[in-house]
Design an enzyme around this catalytic site. Structure first.
Site, PDB file in Angstrom:
ATOM      1  CB  ALA A  38     -27.255  16.712  44.627  1.00  0.00           C
ATOM      2  N   GLY A  92     -18.626  21.260  47.215  1.00  0.00           N
ATOM      3  CA  GLY A  92     -19.579  22.354  47.035  1.00  0.00           C
ATOM      4  C   GLY A  92     -21.002  21.842  47.131  1.00  0.00           C
ATOM      5  CB  ALA A  99     -31.268  19.518  40.809  1.00  0.00           C
ATOM      6  CB  CYS A 139     -27.387  25.692  44.134  1.00  0.00           C
ATOM      7  SG  CYS A 139     -26.058  25.029  43.190  1.00  0.00           S
ATOM      8  CE1 TYR A 187     -24.662  27.388  34.244  1.00  0.00           C
ATOM      9  CE2 TYR A 187     -25.457  28.944  35.888  1.00  0.00           C
ATOM     10  CZ  TYR A 187     -24.650  27.881  35.530  1.00  0.00           C
ATOM     11  OH  TYR A 187     -23.835  27.291  36.462  1.00  0.00           O
ATOM     12  CB  SER A 220     -23.058  31.279  36.328  1.00  0.00           C
ATOM     13  OG  SER A 220     -22.109  31.820  37.197  1.00  0.00           O
ATOM     14  CB  SER A 251     -24.871  31.094  40.007  1.00  0.00           C
ATOM     15  OG  SER A 251     -24.841  30.207  38.898  1.00  0.00           O
ATOM     16  N   GLY A 265     -20.144  28.831  42.831  1.00  0.00           N
ATOM     17  CA  GLY A 265     -20.048  30.098  43.549  1.00  0.00           C
ATOM     18  C   GLY A 265     -18.949  31.024  43.076  1.00  0.00           C
ATOM     19  CG  ASP A 303     -22.933  15.135  38.445  1.00  0.00           C
ATOM     20  OD1 ASP A 303     -22.770  15.987  39.320  1.00  0.00           O
ATOM     21  OD2 ASP A 303     -23.836  15.178  37.583  1.00  0.00           O
TER      22      ASP A 303
HETATM   23  P1  XMP Z   1     -21.787  28.229  39.369  1.00  0.00           P
HETATM   24  O1  XMP Z   1     -21.877  29.091  40.575  1.00  0.00           O
HETATM   25  O2  XMP Z   1     -20.420  28.242  38.764  1.00  0.00           O
HETATM   26  O3  XMP Z   1     -22.071  26.758  39.901  1.00  0.00           O
HETATM   27  O4  XMP Z   1     -22.841  28.571  38.370  1.00  0.00           O
HETATM   28  C1  XMP Z   1     -21.986  25.617  39.097  1.00  0.00           C
HETATM   29  C2  XMP Z   1     -22.187  24.388  39.937  1.00  0.00           C
HETATM   30  O5  XMP Z   1     -23.508  24.348  40.501  1.00  0.00           O
HETATM   31  C3  XMP Z   1     -23.849  22.984  40.796  1.00  0.00           C
HETATM   32  N1  XMP Z   1     -25.190  22.736  40.274  1.00  0.00           N
HETATM   33  C4  XMP Z   1     -26.297  22.630  41.038  1.00  0.00           C
HETATM   34  N2  XMP Z   1     -26.440  22.647  42.369  1.00  0.00           N
HETATM   35  N3  XMP Z   1     -28.786  22.384  42.096  1.00  0.00           N
HETATM   36  C5  XMP Z   1     -27.708  22.523  42.922  1.00  0.00           C
HETATM   37  O6  XMP Z   1     -27.858  22.536  44.125  1.00  0.00           O
HETATM   38  C6  XMP Z   1     -28.703  22.344  40.738  1.00  0.00           C
HETATM   39  O7  XMP Z   1     -29.711  22.234  40.043  1.00  0.00           O
HETATM   40  C7  XMP Z   1     -27.395  22.450  40.184  1.00  0.00           C
HETATM   41  N4  XMP Z   1     -26.914  22.437  38.897  1.00  0.00           N
HETATM   42  C8  XMP Z   1     -25.576  22.599  39.001  1.00  0.00           C
HETATM   43  C9  XMP Z   1     -22.817  22.111  40.138  1.00  0.00           C
HETATM   44  O8  XMP Z   1     -21.965  21.641  41.155  1.00  0.00           O
HETATM   45  C10 XMP Z   1     -22.120  23.070  39.176  1.00  0.00           C
HETATM   46  O9  XMP Z   1     -20.820  22.692  38.857  1.00  0.00           O
END
Ligand code: XMP
Length: 479
Positions: free
Chosen positions: A249, A297, A388, A304, A384, A361, A302, A339, A247
């Site tokens: 980024a 992705g 990062a 990010c 939530y 989310s 949501s 997303g 995992d």
């Molecule tokens: P959703 O849209 O389902 O997305 O809430 C979950 C995914 O977001 C990613 N993720 C991050 N991406 N900064 C980012 O750019 C972050 O701090 C962060 N935290 C999570 C991750 O891929 C997750 O599955």
């Protein structure tokens, strides 16, 4: 410079096709998580500290998906989450938790709390079963004296069965004796396993559950690309993790590629997912390094802000289309990560070529997501946050470093995620039902019985702003 157009879920719709589907139950959501693992529904809970620990992983595996335990824990904490998931829902618990008769009730209570167990088998120094201690024994303890020895409080006459007993026979023993736990012993009286009535009932209640070869829930666990990742991977695999997720980024990096190669070399049988990438080349490079699925992705989640902070990313639908073409060439599944807000988004991601969707989310704020509730304006919420985000980083650094270097480290920290809160949503089971119900209807609109068929039939149409507005509830007062 030629600049391509990048599209995401809200830019497109799936054009309805002639359908022979009469009821949603005719549709089949089986799909591939990775090269060698199949799921009954295409849903993965995100490896985030406000989404997936054992409670979420158990719940999602019962519905036919899989949860990925996040990595922002010590190795032993993360291993414990994998073990808890594996124990819950497996009909035969191997190596059940035990305690020595000379230990105190207080120690037993601590152990039960830490392990999330409702009882402990009591074994002597030779490993022979001498009793059983359950929460009921402790509640009935008259003096409430927790310094008492386990041997004074436990039930001595334990009904047992031979290891290898038939499940039907075990059920019969549990029912006839009105007991909830049946220890399984070898010929020397040593504990080899445990069957509980709760697990037998659960197995019947969740026919769709995703299970490993031993009938235990499937679970994955995430690792990073620095520090202890090899030791962590080994410990997680030993604990029974079915899949490891590298995992990072920016998954299209030398760091990620080298990590994949190192893990695959040391553990050739390890089912390995890596990401996140957003391009065909990124997908191909990870596949060539040896992954069994690619997570796609960048900046789509949501919480990010990667695209805001770095200016980098690819709108999610285009990213999935590009990466899925490469995945198809090598027969490696693609996971669309981030997303997804609705079942419509999930359906579009699958139609575009993803085999599964990873969601954060949508599952945050549920009973099963980690964290406690908070109240705002009379409504319940749960935190939530992006992994990062500043506060997630603060939590990590607090664990890793002394306070002196903490301030220095965080002064340089550039957050790529935000802290947020999501309304309380109840049980994750209801959310998964809505999500999969919507995907099933989506298959039907595409004239497909299953996900591969939908991918073949899918025809996207681009929407105008007016088309998007028309797609939402409009010109009515919402109740
Ligand atoms: P959703 O849209 O389902 O997305 O809430 C979950 C995914 O977001 C990613 N993720 C991050 N991406 N900064 C980012 O750019 C972050 O701090 C962060 N935290 C999570 C991750 O891929 C997750 O599955």
């Amino acid at each position: 410079m030629e600049i391509r157009e990048g599209l995401t879920f809200d830019d497109v719709l799936l054009v309805p096709k002639r359908s022979g589907i009469v009821t949603r139950s005719q549709t089949n959501l089986q799909t591939k998580l990775s090269k060698n693992i199949s799921l009954n529904i295409p849903v993965i809970s995100a490896n985030m500290d406000t989404v997936t620990e054992s409670a979420m992983a158990v719940a999602i595996a019962r519905e036919g998906g899989i949860g990925i335990i996040h990595r922002f824990l010590t190795i032993s904490e993360q291993v414990n989450e994998v073990l808890k998931t594996k124990r819950s829902g497996s009909i035969i618990i191997e190596n059940p938790y035990t305690i020595n008769p000379e230990q105190t009730v207080h120690e037993a209570m601590e152990s039960m709390r830490e392990k999330g167990a409702s009882g402990l088998l009591v074994t002597d120094n030779q490993g022979q079963l001498v009793g059983i201690l359950t929460r009921r024994d402790i509640v009935m303890l008259e003096s409430k004296d927790e310094s008492k020895k386990v041997t004074e409080v436990m039930t001595n006459d334990v009904i047992t069965a031979k290891f290898g007993v038939d499940i039907v026979e075990a059920k019969d023993i549990l029912r006839k004796n009105c007991i909830e736990k049946l220890p399984l012993l070898d010929e020397r009286g040593h504990v080899k396993g445990l069957i509980t009535s709760k697990d037998i009932i659960n197995a019947g209640n969740y026919p769709q559950a995703s299970k490993d070869k031993k009938g235990r829930p499937l679970v994955g666990a995430a690792v990073g690309v620095k520090g202890d990742f090899m030791e962590r991977t080994e410990a997680l695999l030993d604990a029974g993790a079915d899949v490891i997720v590298v995992d990072i980024a920016h998954g299209h990096s030398e760091n990620a590629i080298n990590t994949v190669k190192l893990i695959k070399k040391a553990f050739p049988n390890c089912e390995l997912i890596a990401g996140n990438v957003a391009t065909a080349q990124g997908t191909e490079d990870l596949i060539k390094a040896g992954v069994d699925a690619v997570k796609v992705g960048v900046g789509s989640g949501s919480i990010c802000i990667t695209r805001v902070i770095t200016g980098s990313g690819v709108p999610q639908l285009t990213a999935v289309v590009d990466c899925a073409q490469v995945g198809k060439k090598y027969d490696i599944p693609i996971i669309s990560d981030g997303g997804v807000r609705t079942s419509g988004d999930a359906t579009k991601a699958l139609a575009a070529g993803a085999s599964t969707v990873m969601v954060g989310s949508l599952l945050g704020g549920t009973d099963e997501s980690p964290g406690s509730f908070m109240m705002k304006n009379g409504k319940r919420y749960k935190i939530y946050r992006g992994m990062a985000s500043f506060y997630a980083a603060l939590g990590r650094k607090n664990k890793e470093t002394s306070n002196a270097s903490l301030v220095e480290d965080l002064n340089d920290y550039v957050a790529e995620g935000v802290e947020a809160m999501v309304p309380y949503k109840g049980s994750v089971t209801d959310i998964i039902k809505q999500l999969t119900g919507g995907i099933r209807s989506g298959l039907s609109y595409c004239g497909a019985n299953n996900i591969p068929q939908m991918q073949q039939n899918a025809e996207f149409i681009k929407m105008s702003t007016a088309g998007y507005a028309e797609s939402q509830p409009h010109d009515v007062e919402l109740m």
